[in-house]
Design a protein around this motif. Structure first.
Motif, PDB file in Angstrom:
ATOM      1  N   UNK A   1       0.920  -1.260   0.450  1.00 53.18           N
ATOM      2  CA  UNK A   1      -0.386  -0.692  -0.171  1.00 53.18           C
ATOM      3  C   UNK A   1       0.877   1.417  -0.098  1.00 53.18           C
ATOM      4  N   UNK A   2       2.215   1.065   0.349  1.00 54.90           N
ATOM      5  CA  UNK A   2       2.816   2.482   0.272  1.00 54.90           C
ATOM      6  C   UNK A   2       2.727   3.018  -0.988  1.00 54.90           C
TER       7      UNK A   2
ATOM      8  N   UNK B   1       0.318   4.826  -2.223  1.00 52.80           N
ATOM      9  CA  UNK B   1       0.248   5.855  -1.962  1.00 52.80           C
ATOM     10  C   UNK B   1       1.013   6.761  -2.678  1.00 52.80           C
TER      11      UNK B   1
ATOM     12  N   UNK C   1      -0.179   8.212  -6.148  1.00 50.97           N
ATOM     13  CA  UNK C   1      -0.833   8.388  -5.921  1.00 50.97           C
ATOM     14  C   UNK C   1      -1.624   9.816  -5.169  1.00 50.97           C
ATOM     15  N   UNK C   2      -1.181  10.200  -4.251  1.00 50.29           N
ATOM     16  CA  UNK C   2      -1.701  10.690  -3.046  1.00 50.29           C
ATOM     17  C   UNK C   2      -0.184  11.861  -2.703  1.00 50.29           C
TER      18      UNK C   2
ATOM     19  N   UNK D   1      -4.905  -2.636 -11.927  1.00 43.98           N
ATOM     20  CA  UNK D   1      -4.980  -1.377 -10.973  1.00 43.98           C
ATOM     21  C   UNK D   1      -4.724   0.048 -11.081  1.00 43.98           C
TER      22      UNK D   1
ATOM     23  N   UNK E   1     -11.662  -4.444  -2.929  1.00 46.52           N
ATOM     24  CA  UNK E   1     -10.011  -4.418  -2.585  1.00 46.52           C
ATOM     25  C   UNK E   1      -9.794  -2.938  -1.770  1.00 46.52           C
ATOM     26  N   UNK E   2     -10.789  -1.949  -1.806  1.00 46.46           N
ATOM     27  CA  UNK E   2     -10.887  -0.988  -0.666  1.00 46.46           C
ATOM     28  C   UNK E   2     -11.581  -1.502   0.834  1.00 46.46           C
TER      29      UNK E   2
ATOM     30  N   UNK F   1      -9.305  -3.830   2.907  1.00 48.21           N
ATOM     31  CA  UNK F   1      -8.285  -3.050   3.539  1.00 48.21           C
ATOM     32  C   UNK F   1      -9.164  -2.410   4.328  1.00 48.21           C
ATOM     33  N   UNK F   2      -9.950  -2.365   4.161  1.00 50.85           N
ATOM     34  CA  UNK F   2     -10.859  -1.990   5.916  1.00 50.85           C
ATOM     35  C   UNK F   2     -11.285  -2.386   6.865  1.00 50.85           C
TER      36      UNK F   2
ATOM     37  N   UNK G   1      -7.725  -3.276   8.349  1.00 48.81           N
ATOM     38  CA  UNK G   1      -7.717  -2.447   9.536  1.00 48.81           C
ATOM     39  C   UNK G   1      -8.479  -2.007  10.712  1.00 48.81           C
TER      40      UNK G   1
END
Lengths: 300, 392
Positions: free
Chosen positions: B91-92, B95, B98-99, B118, B380-381, B384-385, B388
């Motif tokens: 995920x790093x 991120x 994208x971020x 993706x 996928x979200x 991850x949720x 979490x």
């Protein structure tokens, strides 16, 4: 030249001097202002704006005003549970740092000869010379199953097996927080105590006040600003920390900052992360304002 | 490898693989260095033009091949500098590109096969010019063309990434303290209580959890109820675990300091990380239920600078020597069949190179990221949720 003309010239020189002084002051302040605006205000404003927008997932944003990020942040029971743990642990760490910081600060300020004071302060800050991560990893060798504490306890016959809860638990996180932030509390409290004239303490003693009464009526009120500063500083930084809980927290390692990190990194949902961050900011601000009122306290 | 994945029809048994793995692990410690073994071996032709410059690498520790002799010598000869930033989770990478803070800064990264479509959808990688990576022809045909390649690295008429390594994720364990676990549920036994870690790797965890709960699907389409079942499995494991391991790098430290004797999801490269800290007894095993299979590929991010040197670097990474050295260092599989003969016996024995197609197409298909799924399935979200909340 008439007196009026001389006065006029002097006045004009004064104006020029004042203007130049203002320019110098502005020039000196400008870099700091730029840094504060660029590195603090602009990102903070961006965070606030983002928190009211919709996420379209993984870095995407829909420019549509919404309160749903806040509602989700407040309603989610998991977030509430984690928030209690984070703020509770932060408050406890801050309280311990302030309480433990007072005797050390008092000793340095009033008991040590001024010649040794700088050395003592140097010893207080020496732990800050090593990196934060190194200090966290050092706890592996102290509190770990094969660490110094467990080895000593086993050799002394106190326990038969290592105490595994010492590391990878909320206790470990709390110990690390106190280790990291206690020096800051000592420094802030020492700084506050240096404004107390020693004669005040002597007078209190001469008038028969007990050490506890002297502390509660003189030292505590006069150092309240430092205590509030130390508490707030530690509370904010520990409640918002995510590295220490990740490395030392065990299976209960998630902090509110970890949730924010997950929203930004794992879910790419900057808007949800921003909303949780803003809620945290609001709580920090409320705590700070509430504690600031204590500064007016004049003792028991 | 799992009983389920490696049925008799699949021509090699888990026991055989395990036996080879264990023998191989022992042999690694006893055999002379791969470099010595490779002396005098024939070098693969490298026709790409070498270019000096700087590579800003953003990916997993070890994937920058900093210590592998062939790439190291090549870097020195061509004046190439590598600045590496390592990730804790995949995920790093998502991120970072994208971020912000990734594009225009890093010019080389990697993605795991399942992330390909993706990432292309997120406009992260740029199309590659394969003429600048002539050594890629050394890779097994499965990685260059055909169904698997077209699914993950070559689609929309463009080559987005070049796969350079693959492997499996099961359990890492301390071989001088415990026997190799044969099942994920072994970790629930009293003797493992508070002695193992659960790694913070949601994708591998959910694939492994799907295997362990008997609902694995190669397309990663799980309903929300199935996702809950998988998370429930991990909650059971978490209740008996000592900690959630924040990264694979940290896992190596935890083994070396004696704080854990096992961790899952595992990664064979952790064996090397722990060895670099003095713990040579960490090994990796694929339990009987199944494991996650990954294949990582180099990609050049959009907005990357100095791409000539990056192409040269990638090309060098596909030389047979570099592939063999990387396989040994990372305890992972090479993608170039020609590299296998350059490996020492132990490294060669780690993966059944003879059954590559069988493994990656049927027995242990590459893990899939459910980025776009039909209605009713967990995205996928959602994964991850759920992860979490599992950690909280």
């Amino acid at each position: 030249m008439t007196a009026a003309a001389v006065a006029g010239q002097i006045g004009s020189i004064n104006v020029r001097v004042r203007r130049r002084r203002r320019l110098v002051v502005a020039g000196l302040v400008a870099p700091a202002l730029l840094v504060v605006c660029g590195a603090l205000l602009v990102p903070a404003l961006n965070l606030i704006v983002q928190s009211f927008l919709e996420s379209s997932g993984y870095g995407g944003v829909v420019y549509h005003f919404t309160l749903s990020n806040y509602l989700d942040a407040i309603r989610d029971p998991t977030y509430r549970k984690v928030a209690w743990h984070s703020f509770g642990l932060g408050a406890l760490a801050a309280l311990i740092c302030v309480v433990a910081g007072y005797p050390a600060a008092y000793f340095i300020t009033f008991r040590l000869h001024h010649r040794w004071r700088n050395l003592a302060l140097f010893l207080v800050v020496i732990s800050l010379f090593t990196s934060y991560l190194v200090r966290l990893y050092a706890w592996y060798t102290i509190l770990g199953g094969n660490g110094i504490v467990n080895t000593a306890l086993i050799h002394l016959g106190v326990v038969k097996h290592p105490l595994l809860f010492l590391l990878f638990s909320r206790w470990a996180v709390l110990i690390a927080f106190v280790n990291v932030f206690l020096p800051f509390s000592v420094l802030m409290l020492t700084s506050a105590m240096q404004n107390i004239r020693p004669e005040l303490l002597e007078n209190a003693r001469d008038l028969g006040a007990s050490p506890l009464r002297t502390f509660s009526r003189i030292v505590l009120p006069l150092t309240m600003t430092g205590a509030v500063g130390a508490f707030t500083y530690t509370f904010i930084l520990t409640s918002g920390d995510y590295i220490t809980p990740s490395l030392l927290g065990g299976t209960s390692s998630t902090s509110l900052a970890n949730i924010v990190s997950d929203e930004f990194v794992a879910l790419g949902n900057r808007q949800a992360g921003a909303a949780i961050s803003c809620v945290m900011l609001l709580i920090f601000f409320t705590v700070y304002l509430s504690l600031s009122r204590l500064e007016r306290w004049k003792g028991i | 490898m799992t009983d389920e994945l490696l049925s008799p029809a699949q021509r090699f048994s888990r026991r055989e693989l395990m036996r080879r793995g264990l023998l191989g692990g022992t042999a690694i410690a006893l055999t002379p260095s791969l470099l010595a073994a490779l002396e005098g071996s024939a070098a693969a032709a490298s026709t790409a033009t070498a270019a000096s410059g700087t590579i800003n690498f953003f990916s997993w520790q070890g994937y920058d091949l900093l210590d592998e002799p062939t790439v190291k010598a090549w870097r020195k000869k061509n004046g190439v500098t590598v600045h590496s930033t390592y990730v804790n989770t995949h995920n790093d990478i998502t991120a970072k590109f994208t971020a912000g803070g990734g594009k225009g800064i890093y010019n080389l990264s990697t993605y795991e096969a399942g992330y390909g479509p993706f990432y292309v959808g997120l406009d992260i990688p740029q199309p590659l010019d394969l003429s600048k990576i002539p050594n890629f022809k050394n890779a097994h045909p499965l990685f260059r063309s055909g169904a698997i390649a077209n699914k993950w690295w070559h689609f929309k008429g463009k080559q987005w990434a070049v796969p350079f390594t693959w492997g499996i994720q099961g359990i890492n364990y301390q071989s001088d303290k415990i026997k190799a676990p044969t099942s994920y549920r072994d970790l629930l036994k009293p003797e493992f209580k508070k002695k193992y870690g659960v790694t913070d790797d949601p994708v591998a965890a959910i694939v492994i959890g799907a295997h362990a709960t008997g609902i694995f699907r190669a397309d990663s389409l799980y309903t929300h109820a199935q996702l809950s079942k998988i998370i429930a499995f991990w909650k059971t494991l978490k209740a008996n675990a000592r900690l959630i391991v924040p990264s694979y790098g940290n896992m190596g430290d935890l083994f070396a300091s004696g704080e854990i004797v096992a961790a899952t999801p595992g990664w064979a490269a952790v064996n090397s990380f722990a060895a670099s800290k003095g713990d040579h007894a960490v090994k990796h095993v694929a339990p009987k239920e199944g494991s996650a299979t990954f294949c990582d590929a180099f990609f050049i991010p959009n907005g990357a600078k100095d791409t000539d040197v990056v192409y040269s670097y990638i090309n060098e990474a596909f030389s047979l020597e570099a592939q063999a050295q990387e396989a040994k260092a990372l305890v992972q599989a090479a993608v170039c069949p020609g590299a296998v003969k350059l490996m020492d016996k132990a490294t060669r024995a780690l993966y059944p190179y003879g059954q590559l197609t069988q493994i990656l197409t049927k027995a242990a298909p590459l893990e899939v990221i459910p980025a776009n799924v039909p209605k009713g399935y967990a995205t996928f979200a959602d994964w991850n949720k759920a992860w979490e909340k599992f950690k909280a």
